[in-house]
Design an enzyme around this catalytic site. Structure first.
Site, PDB file in Angstrom:
ATOM      1  N   HIS A 398       2.506  -3.162  -2.001  1.00 32.79           N
ATOM      2  CA  HIS A 398       3.224  -1.980  -1.512  1.00 32.79           C
ATOM      3  C   HIS A 398       2.972  -1.742  -0.033  1.00 32.79           C
ATOM      4  O   HIS A 398       2.023  -2.262   0.568  1.00 32.79           O
ATOM      5  CB  HIS A 398       2.827  -0.741  -2.327  1.00 32.79           C
ATOM      6  N   CYS A 417      -4.701  -2.850  -5.700  1.00 32.87           N
ATOM      7  CA  CYS A 417      -3.372  -3.325  -5.321  1.00 32.87           C
ATOM      8  C   CYS A 417      -3.378  -3.887  -3.900  1.00 32.87           C
ATOM      9  O   CYS A 417      -4.315  -3.684  -3.137  1.00 32.87           O
ATOM     10  CB  CYS A 417      -2.353  -2.197  -5.460  1.00 32.87           C
TER      11      CYS A 417
END
Length: 514
Positions: A398, A417
């Site tokens: 992201h 992440c």
């Protein structure tokens, strides 16, 4: 004695597969007898097996017969040496370590290694030591890594490098004077940097500053010359740990199949880098932020299937309890200011709770009955774009509003992440072949509405862990940020027995680990 560690890439020579004598149909290559090897050749083979440390392996694992046996029982000496060579050959071709927990990034292709053909050549070779030599140099970059491994082995034999025992909690600034730590710093750097010759001056001068920056660059750290906790820690990594990283790098490269040609994304976690590859060519290369040591990014082989614009963030329970709750306890207004919303599950339904009615100080990480979502927007932790790659660990890539973190050398800051330095460039590549163009993307992002777009074709994504690479003629190492190399090295040194085929015929017990 100082060990100078220069990391050259040695010139590669062609490595060809075994070309031993043709086998009669139905012949078991492991049952052949080495009729061509003289007793002198068998001795040379034993000498080569005694030098398996050059290849990152421990000769003791292969039970090479004692030299005295050659005089008292030549046949037993020959048979025992060939059995040891068979076990070593298997590990050199296939890798000694297999099946480490969580290491789906380890790639082994036994079929591509063609162990039976190598075994047949070992059995029939007039100089079986040469077969071991070729197998040892077969993995990609093996010769370059082994050259550096030899330098580190020499450094270990010379006593390693000195440990800094001064207060490493305080940052040492350029220009400062420190009668304890500066001479220790000089002595440590001199072990790996020939340019450092002054070992006594207590002033952190320009020459020492240049040496510190060279060290920081070699470790992938910020080259600011400030010696803080991260740099002190890197300086105090024992030489034995670095040597083990090279041994692990060699073993990881063994037994790999042909390189992929499909367009794919690869993220090397300890190097904090993402590459979009087409064949061997990197068409996109960027910095990434990965999980902290206490929230490690897992190794994965998955596929990217879609992208999401203006993603909301369903805050994981651990993040809510350990990160956000203390923040809201210090400043309750931070919840609304950050676009966070508070929910509670009541009789199976999610009910939004007014955060101004909640006394956050009454809760702890072990007692927090709420869950949190963050609306899409400029402050959203996921930024403007989320790249979806379904997996059981809920890991994705992201955007991020924390752009300043990409200037840091060590970038293990996330909760697992992958945060992207240039998400728009990856977005452009991911959406190729779809109807999405730049104008449409900009309109959706400006609308702040959450919307998803499937990819025309999913993209393989590999998250892997390699602290040693060879690039541009140089072996480059990075810190073992998660300790996975240390785990691998322990497995590499485990003397677990396995059943191996004897080059003299039949099967016997060996001591190679899997």
């Amino acid at each position: 004695m100082r060990a100078l560690l220069i990391l050259p890439l040695l010139a590669a020579t062609a490595l060809v597969p075994p070309t031993g004598p043709a086998l009669a149909s139905g012949t078991d290559p492991t049952a052949m007898t080495a009729v061509n090897a003289s007793q002198a050749a068998i001795q040379r083979l034993a000498d080569r097996l005694a030098r398996l440390e050059e290849d990152g392996l421990d000769p003791r694992h292969y039970a090479v017969p004692a030299p005295e046996l050659a005089a008292t029982d030549p046949a037993a000496y020959r048979a025992g040496t060939l059995r040891s060579a068979q076990a070593a050959l298997s590990d050199l071709l296939l890798g000694r370590v297999n099946g480490l927990r969580g290491r789906v990034d380890l790639r082994r292709d036994p079929a591509a290694a063609n162990l039976p053909a190598w075994t047949a050549e070992l059995a029939a070779a007039a100089e079986p030591a040469q077969v071991i030599d070729r197998a040892a140099d077969l993995p990609p970059d093996a010769r370059a890594i082994k050259a550096v491994l030899a330098q580190y082995r020499a450094g270990v034999a010379a006593g390693g490098w000195p440990r800094i025992t001064g207060d490493t909690r305080r940052t040492l600034e350029p220009g400062s004077t420190d009668a304890e730590r500066v001479p220790q710093l000089r002595a440590r750097l001199a072990a790996t940097d020939r340019a450092v010759t002054d070992l006594t001056t207590p002033v952190y001068d320009e020459a020492l500053l240049d040496a510190v920056k060279r060290f920081q660059a070699s470790e992938g750290l910020e080259t600011d010359g400030r010696v803080g906790t991260i740099t002190w820690t890197a300086l105090n990594v024992p030489i034995e740990a670095k040597l083990n990283q090279l041994r692990v790098a060699l073993d990881m490269r063994r037994g790999q199949g042909p390189r992929q040609t499909e367009r794919r994304i690869e993220v090397n976690v300890p190097f904090y880098r993402l590459q979009l590859l087409e064949g061997d060519r990197a068409v996109l290369d960027m910095a990434v932020i990965v999980g902290r040591r206490d929230r490690q990014t897992p190794m994965l082989n998955v596929r990217m299937t879609s992208v999401q614009f203006n993603p909301p963030w369903g805050v994981p329970e651990r993040n809510a309890r350990e990160d956000l709750l203390p923040r809201f306890q210090r400043n309750p207004a931070a919840m609304r200011a950050g676009g966070y919303r508070l929910f509670q599950r009541v009789e199976g339904e999610s009910i939004e709770i007014d955060p101004e009615t909640v006394d956050f100080s009454a809760y702890s990480r072990n007692n927090f009955p709420y869950f949190i979502r963050q609306d899409a927007g400029e402050r959203n932790a996921l930024g403007n774009i989320k790249f979806v790659m379904p997996n059981n660990d809920a890991i994705f890539m992201h955007d991020t509003p924390d752009r300043h973190l990409f200037t840091r050398g060590a970038r293990a800051f996330s909760s697992g992440c992958i945060r992207l330095e240039r998400p728009m460039e990856l977005l452009s590549a991911a959406l190729s072949g779809t109807s999405w163009d730049g104008a449409q993307v900009n309109r959706v992002l400006a609308s702040r509405a959450t919307r998803s777009a499937p990819l025309a074709r999913s993209i393989p994504v590999r998250l892997f862990y390699s602290t040693v690479i060879v690039d541009g003629g140089q072996v480059i190492m990075r810190p073992d940020v998660y300790g996975l190399d240390a785990d691998y090295a322990r497995a590499l040194d485990r003397a677990t027995s396995q059943r191996v085929a004897s080059a003299e015929g039949g099967a016997t017990r060996g001591t190679g680990a899997r």
